[in-house]
Design an enzyme around this catalytic site. Structure first.
Site, PDB file in Angstrom:
ATOM      1  CE1 TYR A 127      -2.263   3.224   2.725  1.00  0.00           C
ATOM      2  CE2 TYR A 127      -3.656   2.580   0.883  1.00  0.00           C
ATOM      3  CZ  TYR A 127      -3.353   3.461   1.921  1.00  0.00           C
ATOM      4  OH  TYR A 127      -4.144   4.568   2.135  1.00  0.00           O
ATOM      5  CG  ASP A 143       5.865   3.635   0.452  1.00  0.00           C
ATOM      6  OD1 ASP A 143       4.658   3.439   0.158  1.00  0.00           O
ATOM      7  OD2 ASP A 143       6.233   4.269   1.447  1.00  0.00           O
ATOM      8  CE  LYS A 203       2.848   4.946   8.072  1.00  0.00           C
ATOM      9  NZ  LYS A 203       1.474   4.878   8.629  1.00  0.00           N
TER      10      LYS A 203
HETATM   11  P1  KE4 Z   1      -0.422   8.488   4.569  1.00  0.00           P
HETATM   12  O1  KE4 Z   1      -1.015   9.185   3.376  1.00  0.00           O
HETATM   13  O2  KE4 Z   1      -1.457   7.655   5.341  1.00  0.00           O
HETATM   14  O3  KE4 Z   1       0.389   9.437   5.467  1.00  0.00           O
HETATM   15  O4  KE4 Z   1       0.653   7.417   4.044  1.00  0.00           O
HETATM   16  C1  KE4 Z   1       0.264   6.464   3.101  1.00  0.00           C
HETATM   17  C2  KE4 Z   1       1.221   5.299   3.183  1.00  0.00           C
HETATM   18  C3  KE4 Z   1       2.191   5.170   2.211  1.00  0.00           C
HETATM   19  N1  KE4 Z   1       3.082   4.152   2.241  1.00  0.00           N
HETATM   20  C4  KE4 Z   1       3.042   3.230   3.234  1.00  0.00           C
HETATM   21  C5  KE4 Z   1       4.044   2.117   3.234  1.00  0.00           C
HETATM   22  C6  KE4 Z   1       2.067   3.325   4.259  1.00  0.00           C
HETATM   23  O5  KE4 Z   1       2.038   2.383   5.242  1.00  0.00           O
HETATM   24  C7  KE4 Z   1       1.141   4.373   4.237  1.00  0.00           C
HETATM   25  C8  KE4 Z   1       0.033   4.508   5.273  1.00  0.00           C
HETATM   26  N2  KE4 Z   1      -0.011   3.500   6.275  1.00  0.00           N
HETATM   27  C9  KE4 Z   1      -1.314   3.247   6.848  1.00  0.00           C
HETATM   28  C10 KE4 Z   1      -1.220   2.081   7.823  1.00  0.00           C
HETATM   29  N3  KE4 Z   1      -0.586   0.956   7.326  1.00  0.00           N
HETATM   30  C11 KE4 Z   1      -1.848   4.464   7.537  1.00  0.00           C
HETATM   31  C12 KE4 Z   1      -3.013   4.218   8.455  1.00  0.00           C
HETATM   32  C13 KE4 Z   1      -4.299   4.669   7.846  1.00  0.00           C
HETATM   33  O6  KE4 Z   1      -4.464   4.519   6.615  1.00  0.00           O
HETATM   34  O7  KE4 Z   1      -5.142   5.181   8.609  1.00  0.00           O
END
Ligand code: KE4
Length: 430
Positions: free
Chosen positions: A144, A239, A267
């Site tokens: 993801y 990523d 993060k």
């Molecule tokens: P954000 O747009 O949520 O800041 O990041 C997206 C993203 C991109 N790449 C990786 C590897 C990620 O894990 C994420 C977002 N992670 C999720 C949880 N696995 C965020 C939690 C959520 O979606 O509420």
């Protein structure tokens, strides 16, 4: 456990916000309960609005590697806020955090700050397409990269958790330029890249998969990916939104000694405030506006409060032995949990890398999307509820990771093992 106020707030929230939450996984639908509304947190403990307290292993999905409300971060944000919250103009704090990222992450010679991991990956892919003049993007099943259109095919995290195969609203002619292949599958990787290489702008990968649960790269997988993309002139994007400043100060690329062309971060680098970033070789990054033709912009990009939180966070992570201690205690507790499952006799595969881990309720090793999908999500849901009742706050999805922080004490980790054993035995009773 009294959750009267959380229940009332959840009902109220649903009047104004889709699902009552601002990100789908927080609705806890895959673990069969309603979300708790959190009032405050400190160190390893989160407190809900009914006054219940929990030892937190979600850590805001990764940012809280140093524990919640770290005094250095709180005071940095307070001091910054007192000087104004946003100017829409460059500030010294952006230079300081940019220099820390450039100094810390092997692949990064130049970096652009944005406001989320999604913005980082979306922008990095646009840059790769603009720089190469090619259209095709290769990703991996179950990985993801945020919710930008190009990525929402067989994505991990929320999409798997909610069982959405892709997403309505994403036009076919967008996703036709994105191909997804099995994670850790060397043959599929080689075949796809050699067959399609001339049309491929980039490969984007989570160097440790964290959105179908924790799945480590097979030995040599990342090295093979790096060689193939270099040979074929394909941009390799790591990523590292989860793994960046998590596995080591230099992220997964330092931990595995594989250097991508571009890196996406999020993060941890915001210390809990909204920060994403993408960076890499200056030769590539210089194609970003206003230096180059690839456009990307953002009103709150480089926001001074967020920058001050990120600077304070990375300074904490620069403490000598920070990662050695964190990774050692995390690997030790992962081994104890693995042993607990074995002794209790329950089918759980405990995958872990550094301070990331996931217990998959399945009897076979979990090495990719298909094997992860064989996990028993209802059993995970029962385990989640068992542990919550014991004051332990796990990710509300089988397909997320548990995060260990520097703040977790030996006593808390001992209790995690003890209560996991209790829950596993309870699951086998019925
Ligand atoms: P954000 O747009 O949520 O800041 O990041 C997206 C993203 C991109 N790449 C990786 C590897 C990620 O894990 C994420 C977002 N992670 C999720 C949880 N696995 C965020 C939690 C959520 O979606 O509420």
């Amino acid at each position: 456990m009294n959750t009267v106020r959380s229940n009332a707030m959840f009902a109220e929230a649903q009047k104004f916000i889709p699902g009552g939450v601002n990100s789908p996984v927080r609705a806890c639908r895959s673990v069969g309960c309603d979300p708790l509304f959190i009032d405050k947190a400190a160190g390893t403990t989160v407190y809900d609005v009914d006054g219940n307290e929990y030892t937190d292993y979600v850590c805001s999905w990764g940012p809280m590697i140093m524990g919640h409300a770290h005094p250095d971060i709180v005071s940095a944000v307070q001091a910054s806020a007192a000087k104004g919250t946003s100017f829409g103009a460059p500030t010294a704090s952006e230079i300081e955090l940019a220099r820390m990222v450039v100094d810390g992450v092997p692949s990064v010679e130049k970096v652009r700050f944005v406001n989320s991991g999604t913005e980082a990956t979306m922008s990095a892919v646009r840059l790769a397409r603009g720089y190469t003049g090619r259209k095709t993007v290769i990703k991996f099943d179950g990985c993801y990269h945020g919710h930008a259109d190009s990525f929402l095919i067989k994505a991990g995290s929320g999409v798997i958790t909610l069982g959405i195969p892709g997403s309505p609203g994403v036009p076919d002619d967008i996703v036709k330029n994105t191909a997804s292949i099995p994670y850790n599958d060397m043959d599929a990787l080689e075949k796809t890249l050699r067959d399609e290489g001339k049309d491929i702008a980039c490969v984007i990968v989570e160097p440790v998969a964290g959105n179908m649960g924790c799945i480590p790269p097979r030995p040599e997988f990342l090295q093979k990916l790096r060689k193939l993309t270099s040979d074929l002139g394909i941009i390799l994007i790591f990523d590292e939104v989860i793994t960046g400043f998590r596995l080591s100060y230099g992220g997964a690329q330092e931990y595995f000694d594989v250097t991508p062309d571009l890196t996406c971060l999020g993060k941890i680098i915001g210390g809990g405030l909204p920060v994403g970033a993408y960076g890499g070789k200056a030769e590539i990054m210089n194609h970003i506006a206003p230096d180059g033709p690839v456009y990307q912009a953002g009103t709150l990009s480089g926001n001074p409060l967020a920058m001050s939180a990120g600077i304070a966070a990375l300074k904490i992570l620069q403490r000598p032995d920070f990662y050695e201690e964190l990774n050692a205690k995390s690997e030790e507790v992962a081994a104890r949990l693995r042993q607990t499952a074995k002794e209790v006799g329950i089918d759980v595969q405990l995958n872990g890398v550094g301070s990331l881990m996931t217990g998959f309720f399945t009897k076979d090793p979990v090495t990719d999307f298909d094997s992860a999908m064989r996990a028993d999500t209802s059993l995970y849901g029962r385990h989640y509820r068992n542990m919550l009742a014991q004051g332990i706050y796990l990710a509300p999805s089988q397909f997320e990771v548990a995060f260990i922080s520097a703040a977790h004490s030996a006593e808390e980790l001992d209790r995690l093992v003890k209560m996991t054993e209790w829950s596993f035995k309870k699951l086998l009773e019925t």
